[in-house]
Design an enzyme around this catalytic site. Structure first.
Site, PDB file in Angstrom:
ATOM      1  N   ASP A   1      66.198   9.698  22.948  1.00 47.72           N
ATOM      2  CA  ASP A   1      65.188   9.291  23.926  1.00 47.72           C
ATOM      3  C   ASP A   1      64.395   8.118  23.354  1.00 47.72           C
ATOM      4  OD1 ASP A   1      63.741  10.855  26.538  1.00 47.72           O
ATOM      5  OD2 ASP A   1      62.543   9.322  25.490  1.00 47.72           O
ATOM      6  N   ILE A   2      64.123   7.141  24.195  1.00 51.79           N
ATOM      7  CA  ILE A   2      63.443   5.917  23.765  1.00 51.79           C
ATOM      8  C   ILE A   2      61.962   6.166  23.459  1.00 51.79           C
ATOM      9  CG2 ILE A   2      62.662   5.037  26.016  1.00 51.79           C
ATOM     10  CD1 ILE A   2      63.914   2.322  25.197  1.00 51.79           C
TER      11      ILE A   2
ATOM     12  N   ASN B   1      64.312  18.204  34.011  1.00 52.39           N
ATOM     13  CA  ASN B   1      63.346  17.976  35.079  1.00 52.39           C
ATOM     14  C   ASN B   1      64.102  17.670  36.365  1.00 52.39           C
ATOM     15  OD1 ASN B   1      61.028  18.239  33.429  1.00 52.39           O
ATOM     16  ND2 ASN B   1      61.375  16.178  32.632  1.00 52.39           N
TER      17      ASN B   1
ATOM     18  N   GLU C   1      62.095  11.368  36.355  1.00 55.99           N
ATOM     19  CA  GLU C   1      61.894   9.929  36.564  1.00 55.99           C
ATOM     20  C   GLU C   1      63.202   9.145  36.638  1.00 55.99           C
ATOM     21  OE1 GLU C   1      58.949   8.640  33.741  1.00 55.99           O
ATOM     22  OE2 GLU C   1      57.369   9.370  35.084  1.00 55.99           O
ATOM     23  N   VAL C   2      64.213   9.604  35.941  1.00 58.10           N
ATOM     24  CA  VAL C   2      65.499   8.889  35.971  1.00 58.10           C
ATOM     25  C   VAL C   2      66.484   9.705  36.814  1.00 58.10           C
ATOM     26  CG1 VAL C   2      67.407   7.980  34.603  1.00 58.10           C
ATOM     27  CG2 VAL C   2      65.075   7.885  33.699  1.00 58.10           C
TER      28      VAL C   2
ATOM     29  N   HIS D   1      69.905  14.662  33.345  1.00 53.45           N
ATOM     30  CA  HIS D   1      69.816  14.628  31.882  1.00 53.45           C
ATOM     31  C   HIS D   1      69.155  15.904  31.410  1.00 53.45           C
ATOM     32  CE1 HIS D   1      66.460  12.471  33.724  1.00 53.45           C
ATOM     33  NE2 HIS D   1      65.674  12.911  32.752  1.00 53.45           N
TER      34      HIS D   1
ATOM     35  N   HIS E   1      67.092  17.299  28.245  1.00 62.17           N
ATOM     36  CA  HIS E   1      66.360  16.939  27.036  1.00 62.17           C
ATOM     37  C   HIS E   1      66.612  18.025  25.989  1.00 62.17           C
ATOM     38  CE1 HIS E   1      63.438  14.065  29.082  1.00 62.17           C
ATOM     39  NE2 HIS E   1      63.835  14.780  30.131  1.00 62.17           N
TER      40      HIS E   1
HETATM   41  P1  AMP Z   1      62.627  12.598  32.988  1.00 65.86           P
HETATM   42  O1  AMP Z   1      61.148  12.528  33.194  1.00 65.86           O
HETATM   43  O2  AMP Z   1      63.126  13.970  32.744  1.00 65.86           O
HETATM   44  O3  AMP Z   1      63.388  11.853  34.066  1.00 65.86           O
HETATM   45  O4  AMP Z   1      62.893  11.854  31.595  1.00 65.86           O
HETATM   46  C1  AMP Z   1      63.364  10.547  31.476  1.00 65.86           C
HETATM   47  C2  AMP Z   1      63.446  10.266  29.989  1.00 65.86           C
HETATM   48  O5  AMP Z   1      64.236   9.109  29.803  1.00 65.86           O
HETATM   49  C3  AMP Z   1      62.090   9.998  29.323  1.00 65.86           C
HETATM   50  O6  AMP Z   1      61.908  10.937  28.264  1.00 65.86           O
HETATM   51  C4  AMP Z   1      62.227   8.560  28.826  1.00 65.86           C
HETATM   52  O7  AMP Z   1      61.567   8.334  27.597  1.00 65.86           O
HETATM   53  C5  AMP Z   1      63.724   8.403  28.712  1.00 65.86           C
HETATM   54  N1  AMP Z   1      64.237   7.045  28.821  1.00 65.86           N
HETATM   55  C6  AMP Z   1      63.961   6.146  29.780  1.00 65.86           C
HETATM   56  N2  AMP Z   1      64.639   5.004  29.566  1.00 65.86           N
HETATM   57  C7  AMP Z   1      65.371   5.201  28.455  1.00 65.86           C
HETATM   58  C8  AMP Z   1      66.306   4.396  27.707  1.00 65.86           C
HETATM   59  N3  AMP Z   1      66.601   3.146  28.083  1.00 65.86           N
HETATM   60  N4  AMP Z   1      66.865   4.926  26.607  1.00 65.86           N
HETATM   61  C9  AMP Z   1      66.553   6.182  26.212  1.00 65.86           C
HETATM   62  N5  AMP Z   1      65.711   7.002  26.860  1.00 65.86           N
HETATM   63  C10 AMP Z   1      65.121   6.506  27.970  1.00 65.86           C
END
Ligand code: AMP
Length: 124
Positions: free
Chosen positions: A39-40, A97, A105-106, A110, A112
């Site tokens: 995770d970034i 999530n 958010e993405v 995924h 975690h």
């Molecule tokens: P969520 O809120 O469950 O959608 O989590 C999205 C996660 O993606 C967050 O923990 C971000 O820090 C992570 N994230 C977003 N962009 C990147 C990226 N380019 N590389 C790695 N992790 C990312």
């Protein structure tokens, strides 16, 4: 902004771009079914993301539409990554999530993996 999990898959989401190699990631593991990367913005000593290679918006989408082979491959990959990270003892946490209340958010499923420290309460 949290995403609407009922929207169709967006092939331009950031994790789709990572899967296609269009943007960089810190790769941890890859097999036929899954890709794992750091995770970034880590929220724990260990914070790794595992994503299926198929186009699924969320756990809801995946558990509805993915084949048994995709689901089996993905679940096994999550376990493989956790073991490879040495997290089984003393333990770790998985989190997926989903949608607005989940704070997703993405819009590519995924999981975690958090670990490397005591993780406290389940929900802050
Ligand atoms: P969520 O809120 O469950 O959608 O989590 C999205 C996660 O993606 C967050 O923990 C971000 O820090 C992570 N994230 C977003 N962009 C990147 C990226 N380019 N590389 C790695 N992790 C990312």
């Amino acid at each position: 902004m949290p995403i609407d999990p009922t929207l169709p898959y967006d092939a331009n989401n950031i994790f789709a771009k990572i899967l296609r190699g269009e943007i960089p990631s810190n790769k941890v593991y890859e097999d036929e079914w899954a890709y794992a990367f750091e995770d970034i913005n880590p929220q724990a000593e260990v914070h790794t993301l595992v994503i299926p290679k198929g186009e699924y918006v969320s756990w809801d989408d995946f558990s509805t539409k993915a084949s048994d082979a995709e689901i089996g491959g993905f679940v096994r990959a999550v376990g493989t990554v956790a073991r490879a990270k040495g997290l089984v003892e003393p333990g770790y946490r998985l989190l997926a999530n989903i949608g607005v209340h989940g704070g997703q958010e993405v819009p590519h499923l995924h999981v975690h993996i958090f670990g490397g420290q005591p993780l406290g309460r389940m929900i802050a």
